[in-house]
Motif scaffolding. Structure first.
Motif, mmCIF file in Angstrom:
data_model
loop_
_atom_site.group_PDB
_atom_site.id
_atom_site.type_symbol
_atom_site.label_atom_id
_atom_site.label_comp_id
_atom_site.label_asym_id
_atom_site.label_seq_id
_atom_site.Cartn_x
_atom_site.Cartn_y
_atom_site.Cartn_z
ATOM 1 N N ALA A 39 1.431 6.463 -6.737
ATOM 2 C CA ALA A 39 0.319 7.368 -7.055
ATOM 3 C C ALA A 39 0.745 8.829 -6.887
ATOM 4 O O ALA A 39 0.396 9.683 -7.717
ATOM 5 N N LEU A 40 1.506 9.125 -5.838
ATOM 6 C CA LEU A 40 1.986 10.489 -5.641
ATOM 7 C C LEU A 40 2.945 10.896 -6.755
ATOM 8 O O LEU A 40 2.883 12.024 -7.260
ATOM 9 N N ALA A 47 0.833 -1.208 0.000
ATOM 10 C CA ALA A 47 0.000 0.000 0.000
ATOM 11 C C ALA A 47 0.866 1.255 0.000
ATOM 12 O O ALA A 47 0.563 2.229 -0.709
ATOM 13 N N GLU A 48 1.946 1.247 0.766
ATOM 14 C CA GLU A 48 2.855 2.399 0.791
ATOM 15 C C GLU A 48 3.519 2.590 -0.574
ATOM 16 O O GLU A 48 3.675 3.704 -1.056
ATOM 17 N N GLU A 92 0.895 11.509 -9.764
ATOM 18 C CA GLU A 92 0.199 12.798 -9.616
ATOM 19 C C GLU A 92 1.144 13.955 -9.899
ATOM 20 O O GLU A 92 0.780 14.922 -10.574
ATOM 21 N N ARG A 105 0.972 3.963 -2.857
ATOM 22 C CA ARG A 105 0.744 5.375 -2.518
ATOM 23 C C ARG A 105 1.872 6.240 -3.076
ATOM 24 O O ARG A 105 1.637 7.309 -3.644
#
Length: 164
Positions: free
Chosen positions: A62-63, A55-56, A66, A59
């Protein structure tokens, strides 16, 4: 009651067997079941830790995605602004060129029209002057019966027309 009267004789042996049964149960649970439970808990903790790590990582990805998206978006906005400015400049330059061409054409038409008007005015004034001289000559001849020199009449008419 006979059961109660036997307690003194057999309670030591019952306590002995109770201790043996509890010891067997304790050893059975401790040796057979506790390792399985501990292995299950360790496996579960490992999966949880792996899921948290995944998950990290997701994340962080994803960052990063982004940030890349925002960077691309800003770049696209900057390019669009530049393209818009260039298009606007081309449109303004084209419009100014058309306006200059139109202004030059209109100025030429205005000059030509002014020249035609000036020529028409000169011609009209000449005709007015000629008609006035003819009319004065005819009026003087009819009223006084005297024939006046045309040059004299033209001089007088010019003087009157010049003074308004």
């Amino acid at each position: 009651m006979p059961q109660i009267s036997q307690i003194g004789e057999i309670y030591a042996s019952q306590l002995f067997w109770l201790a043996i049964v509890f010891a067997l149960i304790y050893v059975g649970i401790g040796k057979a079941m506790v390792p399985k439970i501990e292995a299950t808990i360790e496996d579960r903790n490992g999966r949880i830790a792996g899921d948290i790590a995944a998950a990290e990582a997701a994340r962080a990805a994803a960052l990063a995605s982004e940030r890349d998206y925002q960077t691309g978006l800003e770049s696209a906005r900057a390019k669009a602004t530049v393209a818009l400015g260039e298009a606007k400049a081309r449109a303004v330059a084209g419009t100014e060129a058309k306006l200059k061409t139109s202004d030059a054409a209109l100025a030429a038409q205005l000059d030509a029209a002014t020249g035609r008007i000036g020529a028409a005015k000169v011609q009209a004034l000449a005709e007015i002057e000629t008609n006035t001289v003819d009319a004065v000559e005819q009026i003087v001849a009819k009223l006084s019966g005297v024939a006046v020199d045309r040059v004299t009449i033209e001089t007088q008419v010019k003087a009157e027309l010049a003074h308004g």
